[in-house]
Design a protein around this motif. Structure first.
Motif, PDB file in Angstrom:
ATOM      1  N   PHE A 196       0.810  -1.215   0.000  1.00 49.94           N
ATOM      2  CA  PHE A 196       0.000   0.000   0.000  1.00 49.94           C
ATOM      3  C   PHE A 196       0.850   1.275   0.000  1.00 49.94           C
ATOM      4  N   GLN A 216       2.167   2.243  -3.433  1.00 49.90           N
ATOM      5  CA  GLN A 216       1.052   2.633  -4.298  1.00 49.90           C
ATOM      6  C   GLN A 216       0.510   4.000  -3.893  1.00 49.90           C
ATOM      7  N   ASN A 223      -6.575  -7.219  -3.139  1.00 49.15           N
ATOM      8  CA  ASN A 223      -5.883  -7.584  -4.379  1.00 49.15           C
ATOM      9  C   ASN A 223      -6.831  -7.652  -5.581  1.00 49.15           C
ATOM     10  N   GLN A 237      -8.031  -1.522  -5.137  1.00 49.19           N
ATOM     11  CA  GLN A 237      -6.994  -0.533  -5.415  1.00 49.19           C
ATOM     12  C   GLN A 237      -7.599   0.826  -5.761  1.00 49.19           C
ATOM     13  N   THR A 243      -8.485   2.556  -2.544  1.00 48.20           N
ATOM     14  CA  THR A 243      -7.299   3.082  -1.871  1.00 48.20           C
ATOM     15  C   THR A 243      -6.838   4.369  -2.550  1.00 48.20           C
ATOM     16  N   ARG A 244      -6.866   4.368  -3.852  1.00 41.60           N
ATOM     17  CA  ARG A 244      -6.504   5.575  -4.614  1.00 41.60           C
ATOM     18  C   ARG A 244      -7.435   6.733  -4.258  1.00 41.60           C
TER      19      ARG A 244
END
Length: 612
Positions: A88, A91, A251, A256, A259-260
C-alpha cells in the motif's frame, strides 16, 4: 431531518455530560492547528531530517509544494487481514503524486492477531495492545511533517488504537484505509460442527486443524462478523472511510481504486484544511457508531472500545447509553455468528449501503455529521463498483437476502440486542442478538473459577454436566489484562445442546464472535480489588436475565463474605512488561485504559461518569 426522540435524548445526554471535557479537547486541537508543530515552523535541521530519504518527492516536500500525507501502517504478514498492506505505501505515494501531494510512511504500529493468541498466554496482552498502538500512532504523527494522515488498520484493537492516537492530532484531516475480507471458506455451520466434535473428543487435532485452515485460508480479514468487521462498519457510519470500502476483497482492481480514492480525498482535505478529525469524531458520530453496532449485531468488545475512542475526543459515554439506544434500534442484520452468512454474503446482500439507507430513512442516524470520506452521510447509502476504469457508487434499493438483511419495517428483532444487566454482582453487558430468547434468563447454581483452563478440566471431568452458571473471575483489566474467553464457547455450547440451562458470568471479555450461550461479560467492578465476583462461592444461586436486566446472587449478602485470594500477576510471554497498564487501568465501562486514565489525572476532568 427529524430524529427518533429516543436517540435525540441519548445524544443530548452525552453532549451535556461531555461539555467540559469536549470543550477542553477542542481548545487543544485549535491551539495545535494554530501553533503546533508543522513543516513551516520547523528549524532547517529538523526539516532536512524529515525529507532526507524521500526519493522522488524530496523537492516537493522541501518546498511545501503540496500537502504531505503521513501513512501510519499496521502491516505485518502474520496477520491475514494486514498482509495486503505490504504494498500500500508505495502505491499510495504514486496516488498522492497524481494530485500534487506527497506521502511518507510516518511509522508502524504493532498488530497482534487475537485468532492466533486466543486461549494462549499472549491474549493477556491483547487489550493493552490497543493503548500501545495509540502511543505508537502518536509517536508516528509527532514529527509534524504532515498535513493529513491515512491510517492502515483493520482488526480488533488496531482500529481503536489508531483512532485514539490519531485523535490527539485531530487538527489534521484523516481517513482509515481498509484492506478487505478474505474470500469465503468452508460453511460456518461446518466449522462450528467440527469444533464441537473436537470438544466432545469425537475428532482429533488433524481434523480440527484441517477445518480451521479451510476457514482461515487467504489474505484478508476473517469473514465472520466479529470485532474486526464491526470496526469496519463503525468507521463507515462515522464517515471515516471512502464510502462502503470496508468489505471489498484484497488484491482486486476495485480495492486498489478505493485506496486511490482515499489518498486523493485526504490530499484534497489537507490542501483545503477542511474536515479535520476532531470535527468528524463528535458526539453524533459516536452515537452513529453505537447505532450501527446495535443494528447489525456487532461485537460486544466495542462496549469497551467505543468509550475509549470517545474519551480520546473528550466525549463520555456509558453502558446506559448503549442500553437506551438498543431499545430504540432494531436488529436488521444477521451475519455469522448471529446468522449463517459471512461478511462477503452481507456485502452482496446490500451491506452497509443497505444498513445506512434503512437507518437514515427511519430517522435512526444523525445525518448531519461531518464526514471525511465524502461530503455527507447520504453517500453511504450506495456501494462502490467499477465502470470500466471509473469508480462509481450504485444506490442500494433493497436487500438481496432477507435471511441476512431486512428493512427497519420488518426487523429480525425489535431492539439492538446489547443490554445492560446489573445487580449485587455489578454491571455487565449481555449480547442478546446471538442468543435464543428462551435462554435470556438463567437461574442456576454457580461454579466459580479463576482460570478458563480450569473450566475445560471441570467439563472433561463431568463436573459441569448440569444446569450451571459458570463464573470466571480475576479476568479484568487490572488482574490479567482482560483476555477474551472465546475458548470456552464450544464447551459451554455443548452443555447447552445437552439440554442444560447454562450461562457465563465473567469480568473478562468474550470474542466478537461469541455465540449462542447467554453471557454477562465485562463485569464491573472487576474481582481484583474487591469487586462482588470475588465474594461469590460454588453453589451460590445466580440469576442472569436480559429480560429484566438482572445480574444477581440470589438471597445472599455478599458484603459479609471474605474476598477470594487472587491469582498471582501473570508473567512470561512479555506479560510482566504490561504491569504498569494493569496497575492503572480503569473499569471496562470507561474503556479499560491506563493511558486515558492517567491522561485525565494529569488534566483533571470537572465531570465524570457517575452511577447510583
Amino acid at each position: 431531518m427529524t430524529l427518533d426522540p429516543r436517540i435525540a435524548a441519548v445524544t443530548d445526554r452525552i453532549i451535556e455530560r461531555s461539555r467540559p471535557t469536549r470543550r477542553r479537547y477542542l481548545d487543544l486541537m485549535a491551539e495545535q492547528a494554530e501553533r503546533g508543530i508543522s513543516r513551516p515552523r520547523m528549524s532547517c535541521g529538523n526539516f532536512a531530517h524529515g525529507f532526507a530519504a524521500a526519493e522522488g518527492d524530496k523537492d516537493r516536500i522541501r518546498t511545501i509544494a503540496g500537502p504531505n500525507i503521513g501513512i501510519v501502517t499496521a502491516y505485518n504478514d502474520m496477520l491475514s487481514a494486514h498482509q495486503p498492506y505490504a504494498r500500500f505505501p508505495e502505491q499510495m505515494k504514486i496516488f498522492a503524486r497524481e494530485v500534487g501531494a506527497t506521502a511518507q510512511v510516518a511509522g508502524g504500529v504493532p498488530a497482534m492477531c487475537d485468532g492466533v493468541t486466543q486461549g494462549q498466554d499472549g491474549m493477556d496482552l491483547s487489550l493493552f495492545s490497543r493503548d500501545t498502538i495509540a502511543l505508537s500512532t502518536a509517536v508516528a504523527l509527532s514529527h509534524g511533517m504532515f498535513e493529513g494522515a491515512a491510517l492502515l488498520g483493520i482488526c480488533d484493537k488496531i482500529v481503536p488504537g489508531l483512532l485514539i492516537g490519531a485523535l490527539r492530532f485531530g487538527h489534521l484531516p484523516m481517513l482509515l484505509v481498509p484492506g478487505g475480507p478474505m474470500p469465503t471458506g468452508i460453511p460456518n455451520k461446518e466449522k462450528q460442527r467440527v469444533r464441537q466434535l473436537y470438544a466432545e473428543g469425537k475428532v482429533g487435532r488433524d481434523e480440527l486443524l484441517a477445518s480451521e485452515a479451510s476457514s482461515y485460508h487467504a489474505p484478508g480479514t476473517c469473514t465472520f462478523y466479529g470485532t474486526a468487521n464491526s470496526n469496519q462498519m463503525m468507521m463507515e457510519l462515522m464517515g471515516l472511510h471512502i464510502p462502503n470500502a470496508a468489505f471489498i476483497q484484497p488484491n482486486t482492481p476495485l480495492r486498489q481504486a478505493l485506496t486511490r480514492a482515499a489518498v486523493h480525498r485526504v490530499a484534497e482535505l489537507a490542501a483545503s484544511r477542511q474536515r479535520p478529525l476532531s470535527q468528524c469524531v463528535d458526539e453524533k458520530s459516536i452515537v452513529n457508531a453505537m447505532i450501527g453496532l446495535l443494528a447489525t449485531g456487532g461485537s460486544t468488545n466495542h462496549a469497551i472500545h467505543l468509550p475509549a475512542i470517545a474519551r480520546a475526543a473528550g466525549i463520555l459515554i456509558d453502558w446506559e447509553d448503549f442500553d437506551a439506544l438498543s431499545a430504540a434500534v432494531p436488529l436488521i442484520a444477521r451475519v455469522y455468528p448471529n446468522g449463517s452468512g459471512d461478511v462477503n454474503d452481507f456485502h452482496y446482500a446490500g451491506g452497509i449501503g443497505f444498513v445506512a439507507k434503512e437507518l437514515l430513512g427511519a430517522d435512526l442516524l444523525h445525518g448531519d455529521v461531518v464526514t471525511a470520506g465524502a461530503d455527507s452521510l447520504s453517500a453511504w447509502t450506495a456501494n462502490p463498483e467499477l465502470a470500466g476504469d471509473q469508480l462509481v457508487w450504485s444506490e442500494v434499493t433493497e436487500s438481496r437476502n432477507h435471511t441476512m438483511l431486512r428493512p427497519v419495517s420488518s426487523p429480525f428483532l425489535p431492539d439492538g440486542g446489547m443490554r445492560l444487566v446489573q445487580g449485587n454482582l455489578g454491571r455487565a453487558t449481555f449480547k442478546t442478538s446471538a442468543v435464543d430468547p428462551e435462554r435470556w434468563t438463567v437461574e442456576a447454581p454457580a461454579r466459580v473459577f479463576s482460570d478458563q483452563n480450569a473450566v475445560l478440566k471441570a467439563f472433561q471431568a463431568g463436573e459441569l454436566d448440569r444446569d450451571v452458571v459458570v463464573v470466571v473471575r480475576f479476568q479484568g483489566p487490572r488482574a490479567n489484562g482482560m483476555p477474551e474467553l472465546h475458548k470456552l464457547t464450544p464447551t459451554l455450547g455443548l452443555l447447552q445442546d445437552r439440554g442444560h440451562r447454562v450461562a457465563l458470568v465473567t469480568d473478562g471479555r468474550m470474542s466478537g464472535a461469541s455465540g449462542k450461550v447467554p453471557a454477562a461479560i465485562h463485569v464491573s467492578p472487576e474481582a481484583l480489588g474487591g469487586g462482588p465476583l470475588s465474594r461469590l462461592r460454588d453453589g451460590d444461586l445466580v440469576r442472569l436475565s436480559a429480560e429484566d436486566g438482572t445480574l444477581e446472587a440470589v438471597g445472599i449478602d455478599l458484603s459479609t463474605r471474605e474476598l477470594a485470594i487472587a491469582p498471582p500477576p501473570p508473567a512470561g510471554t512479555g506479560r510482566e512488561l504490561f504491569a504498569m497498564m494493569r496497575l492503572h487501568a480503569d473499569d471496562a465501562e470507561r474503556g479499560a485504559s491506563a493511558m486515558l486514565h492517567l491522561m485525565e489525572q494529569e488534566q483533571p476532568v470537572t465531570e465524570s461518569l457517575e452511577h447510583a
